[in-house]
Enzyme design. Structure first.
Site, PDB file in Angstrom:
ATOM      1  N   SER A 154       0.851  -1.193   0.000  1.00 66.14           N
ATOM      2  CA  SER A 154       0.000   0.000   0.000  1.00 66.14           C
ATOM      3  C   SER A 154       0.881   1.235   0.000  1.00 66.14           C
ATOM      4  CB  SER A 154      -0.887   0.023   1.244  1.00 66.14           C
ATOM      5  OG  SER A 154      -1.558   1.267   1.355  1.00 66.14           O
TER       6      SER A 154
ATOM      7  N   TYR B 219      -1.640  -0.432  10.197  1.00 67.19           N
ATOM      8  CA  TYR B 219      -1.850  -0.986   8.848  1.00 67.19           C
ATOM      9  C   TYR B 219      -0.613  -0.775   7.988  1.00 67.19           C
ATOM     10  CZ  TYR B 219      -3.792  -1.227   4.087  1.00 67.19           C
ATOM     11  OH  TYR B 219      -4.023  -1.523   2.764  1.00 67.19           O
TER      12      TYR B 219
END
Length: 252
Positions: free
Chosen positions: A142, A157
């Site tokens: 990501s 995350y």
């Protein structure tokens, strides 16, 4: 026929990647968690275009289930493609959730770790004996782990996604004697079902995200899926150990 395994392919990026890879003449074993209907839609889309696909259940947060999954993969390979190995692994399955640093619980941290880092690590390790020499692995990370995607609320995350980026480089180094290429891609804001269909529930955030992107829109699953398909194909044969941001120039 080459065969790929794509995890988390019942919707979004994984679904697009499975369809795009199949469109290049590759058989696909795709996995699903809580969305079997979406997985069957993916299979139907592939078969409609003359491809071959098999859907298998998998919880990437339960590493104890990986040996049984490997057995299921072996059975699917033999029954559907009359072979014992596969060529491509796309570690895509995951989940997203916003939580500010001070609000992140150990339970949420551990879930991120199990699904986003431990899962891909040990799933890849478990499947490695079945992966052909000269194969390819793509890990979906990501851009939250990059400077361009730095936003409050994603510390846990992004830490796991950053760890997956580091793992990608080590795998590329350690698997290079077998000719296995390993890369990661870092999507920016993409219209998927991530975070419990956040884009559907909060459409008002889309214009603000699009305004931060040099190309003026949020990403679509096919924007990412096509890059994955290219990386694992002949076009990507001289690319390894790279983390490729696919974000349309977010915060450029």
């Amino acid at each position: 026929m080459r065969v790929a395994i794509v995890t988390g392919a019942s919707s979004g990026i994984g679904q697009s990647a499975a369809i795009q890879i199949a469109g290049r003449g590759v058989g696909v074993i795709l996995t699903y968690g809580r969305n079997p209907a979406g997985a069957h839609d993916t299979v139907a889309s592939i078969e409609k275009e003359g491809g071959t696909a098999v859907a298998l259940p998998l919880d990437v947060g339960r590493s104890e289930s990986f040996p049984a999954f490997r057995d299921a993969v072996g059975a699917a390979l033999r029954e559907t493609w009359q072979r014992d190995t596969f060529d491509i692994l796309v570690n895509n399955a995951g989940f997203g959730q916003m939580a500010l640093f001070e609000d992140t619980t150990e339970e949420l941290f551990d879930r991120f770790m199990r699904v986003l880092l431990k899962g891909p690590f040990f799933l890849t390790q478990t499947l490695l004996p079945l992966l052909t020499n000269g194969g390819a692995i793509v890990n979906v990370t990501s851009n939250a782990a990059l400077h361009s995607g730095l936003e409050p609320g994603y510390s846990a995350y992004a830490s796991m996604k950053g760890g997956l980026t580091v793992l990608t480089r080590y795998l590329a180094k350690e698997l290079s004697p077998r000719g296995v290429r390993v890369n990661s891609i870092a999507p920016g804001a993409t219209r998927t079902r991530l975070a419990d269909d956040a884009f559907e529930r909060f459409p008002e955030v889309i214009p603000a995200l699009a305004a931060k992107t040099a190309l003026g829109r949020v990403g679509e699953p096919d924007d990412i899926g096509m890059v994955i398909a290219s990386l694992v194909s002949e076009e990507g044969q001289w690319i390894t150990a790279q983390d490729i941001e696919v974000s349309g120039g977010l915060n450029l």
